[in-house]
Design an enzyme around this catalytic site. Structure first.
Site, PDB file in Angstrom:
ATOM      1  N   HIS A  12      25.434  12.365 -11.697  1.00  0.00           N
ATOM      2  CA  HIS A  12      25.372  12.592 -10.413  1.00  0.00           C
ATOM      3  C   HIS A  12      24.316  11.777  -9.309  1.00  0.00           C
ATOM      4  O   HIS A  12      24.375  11.710  -8.349  1.00  0.00           O
ATOM      5  CB  HIS A  12      24.976  13.909  -9.982  1.00  0.00           C
ATOM      6  CG  HIS A  12      26.352  14.816 -10.833  1.00  0.00           C
ATOM      7  ND1 HIS A  12      27.697  14.808 -10.017  1.00  0.00           N
ATOM      8  CD2 HIS A  12      26.391  15.681 -11.501  1.00  0.00           C
ATOM      9  CE1 HIS A  12      28.518  15.528 -10.790  1.00  0.00           C
ATOM     10  NE2 HIS A  12      27.639  16.337 -11.629  1.00  0.00           N
ATOM     11  N   LYS A  40      38.743  11.303 -14.498  1.00  0.00           N
ATOM     12  CA  LYS A  40      37.996  12.502 -13.638  1.00  0.00           C
ATOM     13  C   LYS A  40      38.432  12.482 -12.422  1.00  0.00           C
ATOM     14  O   LYS A  40      38.199  11.326 -11.546  1.00  0.00           O
ATOM     15  CB  LYS A  40      36.677  12.493 -13.964  1.00  0.00           C
ATOM     16  CG  LYS A  40      35.727  13.657 -13.918  1.00  0.00           C
ATOM     17  CD  LYS A  40      34.427  13.796 -14.250  1.00  0.00           C
ATOM     18  CE  LYS A  40      33.998  15.168 -14.145  1.00  0.00           C
ATOM     19  NZ  LYS A  40      32.726  15.500 -14.467  1.00  0.00           N
ATOM     20  N   HIS A 118      24.255  21.226 -12.626  1.00  0.00           N
ATOM     21  CA  HIS A 118      25.804  21.088 -12.463  1.00  0.00           C
ATOM     22  C   HIS A 118      25.863  20.913 -10.840  1.00  0.00           C
ATOM     23  O   HIS A 118      25.008  21.476 -10.191  1.00  0.00           O
ATOM     24  CB  HIS A 118      26.289  22.334 -12.861  1.00  0.00           C
ATOM     25  CG  HIS A 118      27.591  22.567 -12.144  1.00  0.00           C
ATOM     26  ND1 HIS A 118      28.737  22.140 -12.493  1.00  0.00           N
ATOM     27  CD2 HIS A 118      27.696  23.814 -11.194  1.00  0.00           C
ATOM     28  CE1 HIS A 118      29.945  22.570 -11.308  1.00  0.00           C
ATOM     29  NE2 HIS A 118      29.381  23.468 -10.803  1.00  0.00           N
ATOM     30  N   PHE A 119      26.840  19.924 -10.637  1.00  0.00           N
ATOM     31  CA  PHE A 119      26.915  19.774  -9.098  1.00  0.00           C
ATOM     32  C   PHE A 119      28.224  20.789  -8.562  1.00  0.00           C
ATOM     33  O   PHE A 119      29.298  20.832  -9.354  1.00  0.00           O
ATOM     34  CB  PHE A 119      27.279  18.503  -8.834  1.00  0.00           C
ATOM     35  CG  PHE A 119      27.614  18.036  -7.408  1.00  0.00           C
ATOM     36  CD1 PHE A 119      26.522  17.613  -6.560  1.00  0.00           C
ATOM     37  CD2 PHE A 119      28.788  18.354  -6.938  1.00  0.00           C
ATOM     38  CE1 PHE A 119      26.605  17.250  -5.388  1.00  0.00           C
ATOM     39  CE2 PHE A 119      28.672  18.091  -5.379  1.00  0.00           C
ATOM     40  CZ  PHE A 119      27.670  17.387  -4.651  1.00  0.00           C
ATOM     41  N   ASP A 120      27.926  21.540  -7.898  1.00  0.00           N
ATOM     42  CA  ASP A 120      28.857  22.718  -7.399  1.00  0.00           C
ATOM     43  C   ASP A 120      29.754  22.273  -6.209  1.00  0.00           C
ATOM     44  O   ASP A 120      30.891  22.955  -6.056  1.00  0.00           O
ATOM     45  CB  ASP A 120      28.205  23.966  -7.066  1.00  0.00           C
ATOM     46  CG  ASP A 120      29.175  24.938  -7.617  1.00  0.00           C
ATOM     47  OD1 ASP A 120      29.837  24.939  -8.663  1.00  0.00           O
ATOM     48  OD2 ASP A 120      29.444  26.188  -6.950  1.00  0.00           O
TER      49      ASP A 120
HETATM   50  P1  A3P Z   1      30.585  20.712 -19.060  1.00  0.00           P
HETATM   51  O1  A3P Z   1      30.289  19.245 -18.595  1.00  0.00           O
HETATM   52  O2  A3P Z   1      29.889  21.136 -20.403  1.00  0.00           O
HETATM   53  O3  A3P Z   1      32.129  21.005 -18.852  1.00  0.00           O
HETATM   54  P2  A3P Z   1      29.652  18.932 -13.414  1.00  0.00           P
HETATM   55  O4  A3P Z   1      30.062  17.761 -14.091  1.00  0.00           O
HETATM   56  O5  A3P Z   1      30.476  19.387 -12.251  1.00  0.00           O
HETATM   57  O6  A3P Z   1      28.290  18.559 -12.729  1.00  0.00           O
HETATM   58  O7  A3P Z   1      29.097  20.111 -14.208  1.00  0.00           O
HETATM   59  C1  A3P Z   1      28.432  20.045 -15.362  1.00  0.00           C
HETATM   60  C2  A3P Z   1      28.544  21.167 -16.432  1.00  0.00           C
HETATM   61  O8  A3P Z   1      27.923  22.147 -15.687  1.00  0.00           O
HETATM   62  C3  A3P Z   1      29.956  21.372 -16.746  1.00  0.00           C
HETATM   63  O9  A3P Z   1      29.933  21.535 -18.054  1.00  0.00           O
HETATM   64  C4  A3P Z   1      30.161  22.887 -16.060  1.00  0.00           C
HETATM   65  O10 A3P Z   1      31.257  23.665 -16.628  1.00  0.00           O
HETATM   66  C5  A3P Z   1      29.075  23.583 -15.899  1.00  0.00           C
HETATM   67  N1  A3P Z   1      28.821  24.656 -14.936  1.00  0.00           N
HETATM   68  C6  A3P Z   1      29.537  24.887 -13.934  1.00  0.00           C
HETATM   69  N2  A3P Z   1      29.005  26.008 -13.275  1.00  0.00           N
HETATM   70  C7  A3P Z   1      27.582  26.199 -13.892  1.00  0.00           C
HETATM   71  C8  A3P Z   1      26.840  27.099 -13.401  1.00  0.00           C
HETATM   72  N3  A3P Z   1      26.889  28.015 -12.393  1.00  0.00           N
HETATM   73  N4  A3P Z   1      25.531  27.117 -14.185  1.00  0.00           N
HETATM   74  C9  A3P Z   1      25.468  26.185 -15.332  1.00  0.00           C
HETATM   75  N5  A3P Z   1      26.464  25.299 -15.598  1.00  0.00           N
HETATM   76  C10 A3P Z   1      27.521  25.276 -14.945  1.00  0.00           C
END
Ligand code: A3P
Length: 123
Positions: A12, A40, A118-120
């Site tokens: 990201h 993706k 993680h990007f939410d």
């Molecule tokens: P995986 O990559 O192991 O599937 P993203 O690509 O959207 O940035 O997410 C990176 C990883 O963070 C993903 O795992 C995703 O499942 C995980 N993730 C999602 N929600 C999360 C949360 N609240 N806390 C920690 N990890 C999370």
């Protein structure tokens, strides 16, 4: 194996790009996200210095899309680029639409150092 935090940076973070062209997403998805096996559907790149993103872990706490409570929303707007797979694009020809935005972002943070993992989303 890379940690979740390292994966976040490599998936990201793009602080140094000042000019985003229409081919940005196609190039970045190939080089950074190593689109293997499937295209993706969505990814967002953040064009801000790393410290600006790290401090989001100390800003407003919000619920994550997956129901966990470790997400944080940036108090200021960030320069981001949304990459979205174009309709009809078929693996291995992953074709993305590049959209530059200025929005508040939501990230998940974890552990002792309180790192972004993680990007939410962006709002
Ligand atoms: P995986 O990559 O192991 O599937 P993203 O690509 O959207 O940035 O997410 C990176 C990883 O963070 C993903 O795992 C995703 O499942 C995980 N993730 C999602 N929600 C999360 C949360 N609240 N806390 C920690 N990890 C999370």
């Amino acid at each position: 194996k890379e940690s979740q935090a390292e994966k976040f940076l490599q998936q990201h973070m793009d602080p140094d790009t000042s000019t985003v062209t229409s081919s940005y997403c196609n190039e970045m998805m190939k080089h950074r996200n190593r689109t293997v096996g499937f295209c993706k559907p969505v990814i967002t790149f953040i064009h801000q210095p790393l410290p600006d993103v790290q401090v989001i872990c100390f800003q407003g706490n919000v619920r994550c899309k997956n129901g966990q409570s470790n997400c944080h929303q940036s108090s200021s707007k960030m320069r981001i680029t949304d990459c979205r797979l174009k309709k009809g694009s078929k693996y291995p020809k992953c074709d993305y639409k590049t959209q530059q935005l200025q929005k508040s972002i939501i990230v998940a943070c974890e552990c002792v150092q309180y790192e972004t993992v993680h990007f939410d989303g962006s709002v």
